[in-house]
Each structure stands twice: as C-alpha cells, then as structure tokens.
Design a protein around this motif. Structure first.
Motif, mmCIF file in Angstrom:
data_model
loop_
_atom_site.group_PDB
_atom_site.id
_atom_site.type_symbol
_atom_site.label_atom_id
_atom_site.label_comp_id
_atom_site.label_asym_id
_atom_site.label_seq_id
_atom_site.Cartn_x
_atom_site.Cartn_y
_atom_site.Cartn_z
ATOM 1 N N LEU A 158 0.824 -1.217 0.000
ATOM 2 C CA LEU A 158 0.000 0.000 0.000
ATOM 3 C C LEU A 158 0.857 1.265 0.000
ATOM 4 O O LEU A 158 0.346 2.359 -0.183
ATOM 5 C CB LEU A 158 -0.912 0.013 1.229
ATOM 6 N N TRP A 171 -1.882 7.149 0.876
ATOM 7 C CA TRP A 171 -2.963 6.929 1.831
ATOM 8 C C TRP A 171 -2.709 7.797 3.065
ATOM 9 O O TRP A 171 -1.576 7.948 3.518
ATOM 10 C CB TRP A 171 -3.025 5.463 2.240
ATOM 11 N N ASP A 222 -9.763 -1.565 -0.175
ATOM 12 C CA ASP A 222 -8.495 -0.922 0.190
ATOM 13 C C ASP A 222 -8.640 -0.088 1.457
ATOM 14 O O ASP A 222 -7.729 -0.051 2.291
ATOM 15 C CB ASP A 222 -7.978 -0.055 -0.961
ATOM 16 N N ARG A 253 -8.408 -2.581 4.154
ATOM 17 C CA ARG A 253 -7.046 -3.087 4.334
ATOM 18 C C ARG A 253 -6.198 -2.123 5.150
ATOM 19 O O ARG A 253 -5.461 -2.532 6.056
ATOM 20 C CB ARG A 253 -6.386 -3.320 2.967
#
Length: 259
Positions: free
Chosen positions: A80, A123, A156, A159
C-alpha cells in the motif's frame, strides 16, 4: 504573520542537542493544550527512533517562539506504500483563530507529497473524536471514509484500517483493549479518561458546518470515549481536484463533482 517550518524525519538529520531542544518546545506547546500530564507517545516521547518516522510542521511568531505544531507519522503499509497518519496537532490557546491548524497540516501534506513520485497516491489516516478535525479531513482530502461523501468503505479502505488497528495502535495512543468496529471505523472507548476526551456539545471543538457535526456525532458515543478512524488519500495529481472539491463541499446538497 506566523512562519511555518518543516522538519522531515528530523531524527535522521538533527544532532542530539538540536533534537532535545525541539522536543522540549513541542512538549511546552502540548502542555498548553493538554495539561501537565502529557501522553508519552508520538513527538512527545522524545526518542530518536520516533523522530525518524515523523513529519513535523512548526509555527513560530516573529520572535521565534513556537505557536503550534502538526506532528504526523509515516507508517509502513507494505504494497500500500507509506501511510501518512495526520497525528497530533497542538496550537497554543492564545494564538488560535489564525488558521494555523490548516497551514500546519498543509505544510506536512505538501512536504510529504513533494518527496513522493507524482503519479503515486498516498494513503492518509486520522484518528479523532474532535468534530472539527474529523470534518476538516472529510472535506479536504480525497475518498475519505467515513465521511458524508463516501458512504461505503472499499476493500483498500478496509485493508488500511485493519493494518492500523492490528499494528499501529501505539502510534495513535489507542489501547489494545478498545474494540475496532470494522463497519463504521470506530475505536470504542479509546479516549475514555484521557486528555483527548471531549464532550458532545462542547462547541469549541465543533466544525463550522452543522451538518458535518451531525454526521460524525452519529458515529460516536462520547460518554464511552469513542474515536473515529478516517482513511483517505491524496496525490500531487489530485491537488487541483482537491482544491476544487474543498470549495465545492459547502453543503451535503451540493451536486457531486465528476470522479
């Protein structure tokens, strides 16, 4: 006019004396916001190891006195990529109302994005029970869940949330005993009895838009001491769209922008 300076992973570059001086200043500002019994985590912990993972924006007045700071973690997310946790923001009570929180956060985010390949999304995460903080993240970042604009978490999102709940609770001062609601992204009772706990009707910590307060208040049990975990993203390529959205999102009735 306050000046904003950025310390990117200062544990890698600062000498011992310089790092100790910065740590003392951060603790002084935090004490003005949180009281004398400061939590021993994040930039308040003082270890070089922690400062190697932190991105810290600092506001200073014309005399060089620290007025506030935003200290954010870089969390390793495997495939990620790095997750930028927006972390701990403190502004001296006497200097509030100058827009420092927004400027400090923008400095951290921009500073990290400029060190990231322009095509990659980053993120971001935020943990808070402060309605104004939750509202600002929901309004000003991209694809944030939970927010009034993203009603269902993607795989996502889940996650990233699981990764944080399983591996990075200490970085967010979330007790291991606080259950994590994977549907609503809420840590139950995580700030009960701490300096971070807030009252539901304390307007000092409300967002200026009432409908934003209503949305996040609906997720939280303030008496239990809950916090919301927000997951979103941002990239250099998304900045023009991000700016347009931040102006556009003034009410929940606004027509959605194209994806």
């Amino acid at each position: 006019m306050s000046t904003i300076e950025l310390h990117y992973r200062p544990g890698l570059s600062m000498g011992h004396a310089q790092l100790q001086e910065l740590h003392a200043e951060l603790r002084e500002v935090a004490t003005s916001c949180l009281g004398a019994e400061l939590p021993d985590y994040q930039c308040l912990h003082g270890s070089r190891r922690e400062f190697t993972r932190l991105v810290i924006a600092v506001a200073r007045d014309s005399q060089g006195r620290m007025e506030g700071f935003c200290s954010s973690y870089l969390l390793e997310g495997g495939d990620l990529g790095q997750i930028l946790h927006l972390g701990l923001t403190c502004v001296r009570p006497g200097t509030r109302g100058k827009g420092l929180t927004h400027r400090l956060t923008a400095k951290v985010v921009t500073g990290h994005l400029l060190r990231t390949p322009f095509w990659r999304q980053v993120w971001i995460s935020n943990v808070a029970c402060v309605l104004s903080s939750l509202g600002n993240v929901g309004l000003h970042f991209v694809d944030v869940y939970p927010s009034p604009f993203v009603t269902e978490a993607s795989e996502d999102h889940r996650r990233v949330a699981r990764l944080i709940a399983e591996n990075y609770r200490w970085e967010m001062l979330v007790p291991e005993t606080s259950p994590f609601d994977e549907e609503n992204f809420v840590f139950a009772g995580s700030v009960k009895g701490t300096a971070f706990a807030k009252e539901a009707h304390d307007q000092r910590f409300h967002h200026r838009n009432g409908w934003v307060n209503d949305f996040y208040r609906g997720l939280l049990d303030f008496e239990r001491g809950d916090e919301v975990l927000q997951i979103g993203k941002i990239s250099l390529l998304a900045y023009p769209r991000h700016i347009l959205r931040s102006w556009h999102r003034r009410s929940p009735e606004a027509v959605p922008l194209p994806a």
